[in-house]
Design a protein around this motif. Structure first.
Motif, short mmCIF file in Angstrom:
data_model
loop_
_atom_site.label_atom_id
_atom_site.label_comp_id
_atom_site.label_asym_id
_atom_site.label_seq_id
_atom_site.Cartn_x
_atom_site.Cartn_y
_atom_site.Cartn_z
N LEU A 166 0.82 -1.20 0.00
CA LEU A 166 0.00 0.00 0.00
C LEU A 166 0.86 1.25 0.00
O LEU A 166 0.66 2.18 -0.78
N VAL A 167 1.84 1.25 0.91
CA VAL A 167 2.73 2.40 1.01
C VAL A 167 3.43 2.64 -0.32
O VAL A 167 3.53 3.77 -0.79
N GLU A 168 3.83 1.54 -0.96
CA GLU A 168 4.51 1.68 -2.24
C GLU A 168 3.61 2.37 -3.26
O GLU A 168 4.02 3.30 -3.95
N ILE A 169 2.35 1.93 -3.32
CA ILE A 169 1.42 2.51 -4.30
C ILE A 169 1.17 3.98 -4.00
O ILE A 169 1.22 4.85 -4.88
N VAL A 170 0.93 4.28 -2.69
CA VAL A 170 0.62 5.66 -2.31
C VAL A 170 1.80 6.57 -2.59
O VAL A 170 1.65 7.66 -3.18
N VAL A 171 2.98 6.13 -2.18
CA VAL A 171 4.16 6.97 -2.38
C VAL A 171 4.41 7.21 -3.86
O VAL A 171 4.73 8.32 -4.30
N GLU A 172 4.21 6.17 -4.68
CA GLU A 172 4.43 6.31 -6.11
C GLU A 172 3.51 7.37 -6.70
O GLU A 172 3.89 8.14 -7.57
N LYS A 173 2.26 7.39 -6.19
CA LYS A 173 1.27 8.30 -6.75
C LYS A 173 1.55 9.75 -6.33
O LYS A 173 1.47 10.66 -7.13
N PRO A 219 6.62 11.15 -6.47
CA PRO A 219 7.49 10.34 -7.33
C PRO A 219 8.96 10.46 -6.94
O PRO A 219 9.72 9.49 -7.08
N SER A 220 9.37 11.62 -6.41
CA SER A 220 10.80 11.76 -6.09
C SER A 220 11.15 10.88 -4.90
O SER A 220 12.19 10.21 -4.89
N LEU A 221 10.25 10.86 -3.89
CA LEU A 221 10.49 9.98 -2.75
C LEU A 221 10.45 8.52 -3.21
O LEU A 221 11.24 7.69 -2.78
N TYR A 222 9.53 8.24 -4.16
CA TYR A 222 9.41 6.86 -4.64
C TYR A 222 10.70 6.43 -5.31
O TYR A 222 11.17 5.31 -5.15
N ASN A 223 11.29 7.37 -6.07
CA ASN A 223 12.53 7.00 -6.75
C ASN A 223 13.65 6.69 -5.78
O ASN A 223 14.50 5.86 -6.06
N SER A 224 13.65 7.40 -4.64
CA SER A 224 14.73 7.12 -3.70
C SER A 224 14.42 5.92 -2.80
O SER A 224 15.31 5.18 -2.43
N LEU A 225 13.14 5.73 -2.46
CA LEU A 225 12.79 4.61 -1.57
C LEU A 225 12.37 3.37 -2.34
O LEU A 225 12.55 2.26 -1.88
N GLY A 226 11.78 3.64 -3.52
CA GLY A 226 11.05 2.62 -4.27
C GLY A 226 11.65 1.24 -4.28
O GLY A 226 11.01 0.28 -3.87
#
Lengths: 246, 215
Positions: free
Chosen positions: A98-105, A108-115
């Motif tokens: 869930l966190v992955e989906i929410v962060v991606e949406k 995106p910059s946080l997603y790129n670093s955490l993803g």
């Protein structure tokens, strides 16, 4: 006060990595560079902060002995404690997704670093360990559970940051060939763990002494000296290597 | 060993030394270190992992063609968690004292990367019999390290093995203690487990130079 005490205790005394060895696998695998270590550490803090309070609620209102009493008095003697493993891990796995989906949406910059680290985290023992320790230490309130999640995450973050920094430096020193890579990392982690044990004396006002305090202070001083000596040796090795390379 | 072809025997023997899950593949370290202060706890932990891995690998391997790859991690976790619950309940029923010492670490078998790692790397691509052998082999490799570490930590730390004093009595000053030997309490604190494993890695890699890593 209770909060402050739990906070420091979970960061230093009961440090996830050095006191209980949780999350060692990703700790060893992802600590070659400081930047990636920071990314994984941040993700761990985040996921722990979300899953520990959630699992606290589950434990309080579903799992522990007599927890179902809010359904009616005929449910008072149900004990679903044996289901806690499967429920905790299911919560963690779904939360991570869930966190992955929410962060991606939304970021995106946080997603790129955490993803890339988020899927890794579902099977990081530090996360499940956080929830299981929360259960076995009988943490009292939701706020304390949140505090416990965040602070043990910070403890893990500090540990991986420290080992990544040391590993970046140790590349320049002359480690015996069979110890290179994994071996020396194990030994350094052990020495750091011994260093962290000296925090055990920090909360001596407490009635129940934290584990490991019985080792006398003399030993702790010795440990520090040993650590310093090793650091000096490392520095000496670095300068030696530089001379040789020239 | 007529039962096993040479290739199958390799599945069991390789993880014992040259492809050891702990010292070479770096899997399953968390639980390996925390519970090795006593030999007994190490042995029980090894047996639990052996059980979970052997059966888990078979189950995953039987289901490998019907698990959608997107949700496979959750499916794997559920399989492991169910097996671990069985282990946990059995331990609580028959060895209550020991299950207190192991505390949360039985639960942490679920996230023991050695199990997930072998599911991903082997059971998803191979038949049940070979997966079973792979599971047993890797669990034995894990057990070897756990037992070596537990043996040295208990022997040097408290002078006992499985709770039985082997070096004499430290208070009565018999056996080795009569000539001035002392227990090294340092071996009992948890960071020493890391250092002992580090030394095992050192010994193993100096015997087999092919395993040496680049810096």
């Amino acid at each position: 006060m209770e909060h402050l005490e739990l906070f420091f205790k979970s960061i230093f005394i009961d440090n996830m990595v050095f006191a209980t060895f949780l999350g060692m696998c990703s700790y060893l695998a992802v600590s070659k560079k400081v930047t990636t270590a920071v990314g994984l550490g941040a993700a761990v803090i985040f996921v722990l902060a979300v899953t520990v309070p959630l699992n606290w609620l589950l434990d309080q209102y579903l799992l522990r002995d007599g927890a179902l009493v809010w359904l009616g008095s005929e449910y008072a003697d149900y004990d679903l404690g044996f289901l806690s493993f499967i429920l905790f891990i299911a919560t963690i796995a779904t939360m991570v997704q869930l966190v992955e989906i929410v962060v991606e949406k939304f970021s995106p910059s946080l997603y790129n670093s955490l993803g890339i680290f988020l899927p890794l985290i579902a099977v990081n023992c530090a996360i499940l360990g956080g929830s299981l320790f929360m259960q076995s230490r009988e943490i009292g309130t939701l706020a304390l559970a949140f505090n416990y999640g965040v602070s043990s995450g910070i403890g893990w973050f500090l540990a991986i940051l420290a080992i990544a920094a040391i590993r970046e430096k140790i590349r320049y020193s002359n480690v015996p060939a069979p110890l290179r890579g994994l071996g020396i990392t194990f030994i350094i982690t052990g020495l750091m763990g011994i260093g962290f044990q000296s925090f055990g004396g920090m909360l001596t006002g407490d009635n129940e002494a934290p584990e490991g305090v019985e080792n006398t202070t003399v030993e702790q001083i010795e440990e520090k000296e040993i650590k310093e000596e090793i650091e000096e040796q490392e520095e000496a090795a670095v300068s030696y290597n530089q001379v040789v390379n020239k | 060993m007529a039962l096993l072809s040479k290739k199958d025997a390799g599945l069991i023997l390789d993880p014992l030394a040259d492809n050891n899950p702990i010292t070479i593949q770096v899997l399953g370290i968390c639980s390996a270190l925390a519970i090795t202060a006593e030999l007994k706890a190490s042995i029980v932990m090894s047996i639990s992992v052996l059980f979970v891995m052997g059966l888990g690998n078979v189950v995953i391997s039987l289901m490998r063609n019907i698990i959608p790859s997107k949700i496979r991690i959750i499916v794997q976790l559920v399989v492991i968690a169910s097996l671990v619950i069985v282990v946990d309940q059995v331990l609580k029923a028959f060895a209550y004292e020991l299950s207190k010492t192991l505390s949360v670490f039985v639960g942490l078998i679920i996230t023991n990367c050695i199990i997930m790692g072998r599911f991903e790397a082997f059971a998803l691509g191979n038949g049940p019999w070979r997966s079973f052998l792979d599971g047993i082999g890797n669990a034995l490799g894990y057990a070897v390290i756990l037992i070596i570490v537990g043996f040295f930590r208990e022997l040097l730390g408290s002078g006992t093995l499985m709770g039985i004093p082997v070096l004499g009595d430290p208070i009565e000053k018999t056996g080795l203690y009569s000539i001035g030997y002392e227990n090294n309490g340092f071996m009992l604190i948890s960071p020493m487990a890391l250092i002992v494993v580090g030394i095992i890695i050192w010994v193993q890699r100096s015997r087999n130079r092919a395993l040496i890593e680049e810096n």
